[in-house]
Design an enzyme around this catalytic site. Structure first.
Site, PDB file in Angstrom:
ATOM      1  N   ARG A  28      35.908 -39.198  -9.384  1.00 48.38           N
ATOM      2  CA  ARG A  28      36.246 -39.175  -7.973  1.00 48.38           C
ATOM      3  C   ARG A  28      36.120 -37.765  -7.405  1.00 48.38           C
ATOM      4  O   ARG A  28      36.535 -36.795  -8.054  1.00 48.38           O
ATOM      5  CB  ARG A  28      37.690 -39.682  -7.778  1.00 48.38           C
ATOM      6  CG  ARG A  28      37.719 -41.058  -7.178  1.00 48.38           C
ATOM      7  CD  ARG A  28      39.101 -41.588  -6.954  1.00 48.38           C
ATOM      8  NE  ARG A  28      39.265 -42.839  -7.668  1.00 48.38           N
ATOM      9  CZ  ARG A  28      38.677 -43.991  -7.332  1.00 48.38           C
ATOM     10  NH1 ARG A  28      37.880 -44.050  -6.272  1.00 48.38           N
ATOM     11  NH2 ARG A  28      38.866 -45.071  -8.044  1.00 48.38           N
ATOM     12  N   ASP A  29      35.516 -37.680  -6.213  1.00 51.60           N
ATOM     13  CA  ASP A  29      35.376 -36.377  -5.566  1.00 51.60           C
ATOM     14  C   ASP A  29      36.767 -35.838  -5.209  1.00 51.60           C
ATOM     15  O   ASP A  29      37.625 -36.573  -4.725  1.00 51.60           O
ATOM     16  CB  ASP A  29      34.505 -36.489  -4.304  1.00 51.60           C
ATOM     17  CG  ASP A  29      33.996 -35.146  -3.842  1.00 51.60           C
ATOM     18  OD1 ASP A  29      32.791 -34.882  -3.966  1.00 51.60           O
ATOM     19  OD2 ASP A  29      34.825 -34.320  -3.358  1.00 51.60           O
ATOM     20  N   ILE A  30      36.966 -34.551  -5.454  1.00 51.62           N
ATOM     21  CA  ILE A  30      38.262 -33.928  -5.237  1.00 51.62           C
ATOM     22  C   ILE A  30      38.582 -33.778  -3.742  1.00 51.62           C
ATOM     23  O   ILE A  30      39.740 -33.651  -3.357  1.00 51.62           O
ATOM     24  CB  ILE A  30      38.293 -32.542  -5.955  1.00 51.62           C
ATOM     25  CG1 ILE A  30      39.698 -32.120  -6.298  1.00 51.62           C
ATOM     26  CG2 ILE A  30      37.574 -31.482  -5.153  1.00 51.62           C
ATOM     27  CD1 ILE A  30      39.754 -30.916  -7.239  1.00 51.62           C
ATOM     28  N   ASN A  86      22.295 -33.817  -2.401  1.00 53.38           N
ATOM     29  CA  ASN A  86      21.992 -32.588  -1.675  1.00 53.38           C
ATOM     30  C   ASN A  86      21.218 -31.661  -2.601  1.00 53.38           C
ATOM     31  O   ASN A  86      21.489 -31.613  -3.806  1.00 53.38           O
ATOM     32  CB  ASN A  86      23.280 -31.898  -1.222  1.00 53.38           C
ATOM     33  CG  ASN A  86      24.065 -32.744  -0.223  1.00 53.38           C
ATOM     34  OD1 ASN A  86      23.472 -33.448   0.592  1.00 53.38           O
ATOM     35  ND2 ASN A  86      25.379 -32.686  -0.297  1.00 53.38           N
ATOM     36  N   VAL A  95      27.593 -27.251  -5.351  1.00 57.94           N
ATOM     37  CA  VAL A  95      27.741 -27.136  -6.810  1.00 57.94           C
ATOM     38  C   VAL A  95      26.345 -27.222  -7.445  1.00 57.94           C
ATOM     39  O   VAL A  95      25.668 -28.246  -7.326  1.00 57.94           O
ATOM     40  CB  VAL A  95      28.651 -28.257  -7.368  1.00 57.94           C
ATOM     41  CG1 VAL A  95      28.727 -28.178  -8.888  1.00 57.94           C
ATOM     42  CG2 VAL A  95      30.051 -28.168  -6.764  1.00 57.94           C
ATOM     43  N   HIS A  99      23.865 -33.703  -8.776  1.00 59.31           N
ATOM     44  CA  HIS A  99      24.847 -34.782  -8.653  1.00 59.31           C
ATOM     45  C   HIS A  99      24.512 -35.697  -7.498  1.00 59.31           C
ATOM     46  O   HIS A  99      23.888 -35.277  -6.517  1.00 59.31           O
ATOM     47  CB  HIS A  99      26.262 -34.211  -8.478  1.00 59.31           C
ATOM     48  CG  HIS A  99      26.396 -33.239  -7.345  1.00 59.31           C
ATOM     49  ND1 HIS A  99      26.019 -31.919  -7.456  1.00 59.31           N
ATOM     50  CD2 HIS A  99      26.840 -33.389  -6.086  1.00 59.31           C
ATOM     51  CE1 HIS A  99      26.247 -31.296  -6.329  1.00 59.31           C
ATOM     52  NE2 HIS A  99      26.733 -32.176  -5.453  1.00 59.31           N
ATOM     53  N   MET A 100      24.956 -36.923  -7.624  1.00 55.59           N
ATOM     54  CA  MET A 100      24.749 -37.929  -6.591  1.00 55.59           C
ATOM     55  C   MET A 100      26.112 -38.316  -6.033  1.00 55.59           C
ATOM     56  O   MET A 100      27.044 -38.574  -6.802  1.00 55.59           O
ATOM     57  CB  MET A 100      24.065 -39.138  -7.237  1.00 55.59           C
ATOM     58  CG  MET A 100      23.758 -40.269  -6.297  1.00 55.59           C
ATOM     59  SD  MET A 100      22.969 -41.623  -7.218  1.00 55.59           S
ATOM     60  CE  MET A 100      21.328 -40.960  -7.393  1.00 55.59           C
ATOM     61  N   HIS A 101      26.224 -38.342  -4.707  1.00 60.44           N
ATOM     62  CA  HIS A 101      27.456 -38.799  -4.069  1.00 60.44           C
ATOM     63  C   HIS A 101      27.340 -40.296  -3.801  1.00 60.44           C
ATOM     64  O   HIS A 101      26.295 -40.772  -3.339  1.00 60.44           O
ATOM     65  CB  HIS A 101      27.662 -38.110  -2.711  1.00 60.44           C
ATOM     66  CG  HIS A 101      27.810 -36.626  -2.773  1.00 60.44           C
ATOM     67  ND1 HIS A 101      29.034 -35.994  -2.754  1.00 60.44           N
ATOM     68  CD2 HIS A 101      26.899 -35.627  -2.848  1.00 60.44           C
ATOM     69  CE1 HIS A 101      28.867 -34.682  -2.802  1.00 60.44           C
ATOM     70  NE2 HIS A 101      27.576 -34.439  -2.858  1.00 60.44           N
TER      71      HIS A 101
HETATM   72  P1  AMP Z   1      27.628 -30.743  -2.881  1.00 61.43           P
HETATM   73  O1  AMP Z   1      28.028 -30.145  -1.555  1.00 61.43           O
HETATM   74  O2  AMP Z   1      26.585 -31.821  -2.745  1.00 61.43           O
HETATM   75  O3  AMP Z   1      27.270 -29.678  -3.890  1.00 61.43           O
HETATM   76  O4  AMP Z   1      28.903 -31.508  -3.398  1.00 61.43           O
HETATM   77  C1  AMP Z   1      29.798 -30.984  -4.325  1.00 61.43           C
HETATM   78  C2  AMP Z   1      30.972 -31.913  -4.352  1.00 61.43           C
HETATM   79  O5  AMP Z   1      31.731 -31.663  -5.509  1.00 61.43           O
HETATM   80  C3  AMP Z   1      31.916 -31.768  -3.144  1.00 61.43           C
HETATM   81  O6  AMP Z   1      32.023 -33.016  -2.472  1.00 61.43           O
HETATM   82  C4  AMP Z   1      33.235 -31.343  -3.775  1.00 61.43           C
HETATM   83  O7  AMP Z   1      34.361 -31.881  -3.133  1.00 61.43           O
HETATM   84  C5  AMP Z   1      33.087 -31.863  -5.202  1.00 61.43           C
HETATM   85  N1  AMP Z   1      33.879 -31.161  -6.191  1.00 61.43           N
HETATM   86  C6  AMP Z   1      33.961 -29.828  -6.394  1.00 61.43           C
HETATM   87  N2  AMP Z   1      34.783 -29.541  -7.417  1.00 61.43           N
HETATM   88  C7  AMP Z   1      35.234 -30.735  -7.881  1.00 61.43           C
HETATM   89  C8  AMP Z   1      36.134 -31.119  -8.928  1.00 61.43           C
HETATM   90  N3  AMP Z   1      36.721 -30.201  -9.714  1.00 61.43           N
HETATM   91  N4  AMP Z   1      36.377 -32.436  -9.119  1.00 61.43           N
HETATM   92  C9  AMP Z   1      35.796 -33.355  -8.327  1.00 61.43           C
HETATM   93  N5  AMP Z   1      34.923 -33.065  -7.332  1.00 61.43           N
HETATM   94  C10 AMP Z   1      34.660 -31.769  -7.107  1.00 61.43           C
END
Ligand code: AMP
Ligand code: ZN
Length: 113
Positions: A28-30, A86, A95, A99-101
């Site tokens: 789950r996204d934080i 992204n 990050v 990764h895929m949302h």
């Molecule tokens: P992006 O902007 O596509 O790089 O998305 C990175 C995502 O990672 C964001 O939606 C953050 O909220 C999520 N994120 C960052 N750190 C963590 C974490 N420790 N646990 C879960 N999600 C995270």
């Protein structure tokens, strides 16, 4: 190793893991942008879409397949959802680990960018 997502894979940063196998992990996204907001990543550190090679293409299919399964599990397969990857600074990637949302659970904007 200072990659946040590699640390999640290694279990060094806690996260709510919903699925994992030898190649991918989903959590789950934080900072959720929708009622359902999951992140699906390859366990291997690939910085972004631009770093994918031909051999990685099945991995992307696998990520999409797992996302579809999780959408069903989370109850948003019928209502609809969005998969987003992204890439790079102007693509909004924060990050640097591919990764895929998976977003859903509300009406998402029809504005993409
Ligand atoms: P992006 O902007 O596509 O790089 O998305 C990175 C995502 O990672 C964001 O939606 C953050 O909220 C999520 N994120 C960052 N750190 C963590 C974490 N420790 N646990 C879960 N999600 C995270
Ligand atoms: Zn990483």
């Amino acid at each position: 190793m200072n990659c946040i997502f590699c640390q999640i894979v290694a279990g060094k940063i806690p996260s709510e893991i919903l699925y994992q196998d030898e190649k991918v992990i989903a959590f789950r996204d934080i900072n959720p942008q929708a009622p359902i907001h999951l992140v699906i990543i390859p366990k291997r550190h690939i910085p972004s879409l631009t770093h994918l090679s031909e051999e990685d293409l099945p991995l992307i299919g696998h990520l999409v397949n797992i996302a579809n399964q999780l959408a069903k599990k989370e109850g948003i397969a019928e209502s609809g959802y969005r998969l987003v990857i992204n890439c790079g600074k102007q693509g909004g990637q924060l990050v640097p680990h591919l990764h895929m949302h998976l977003l859903g659970g509300r009406q998402l904007s029809d504005i993409l960018g």
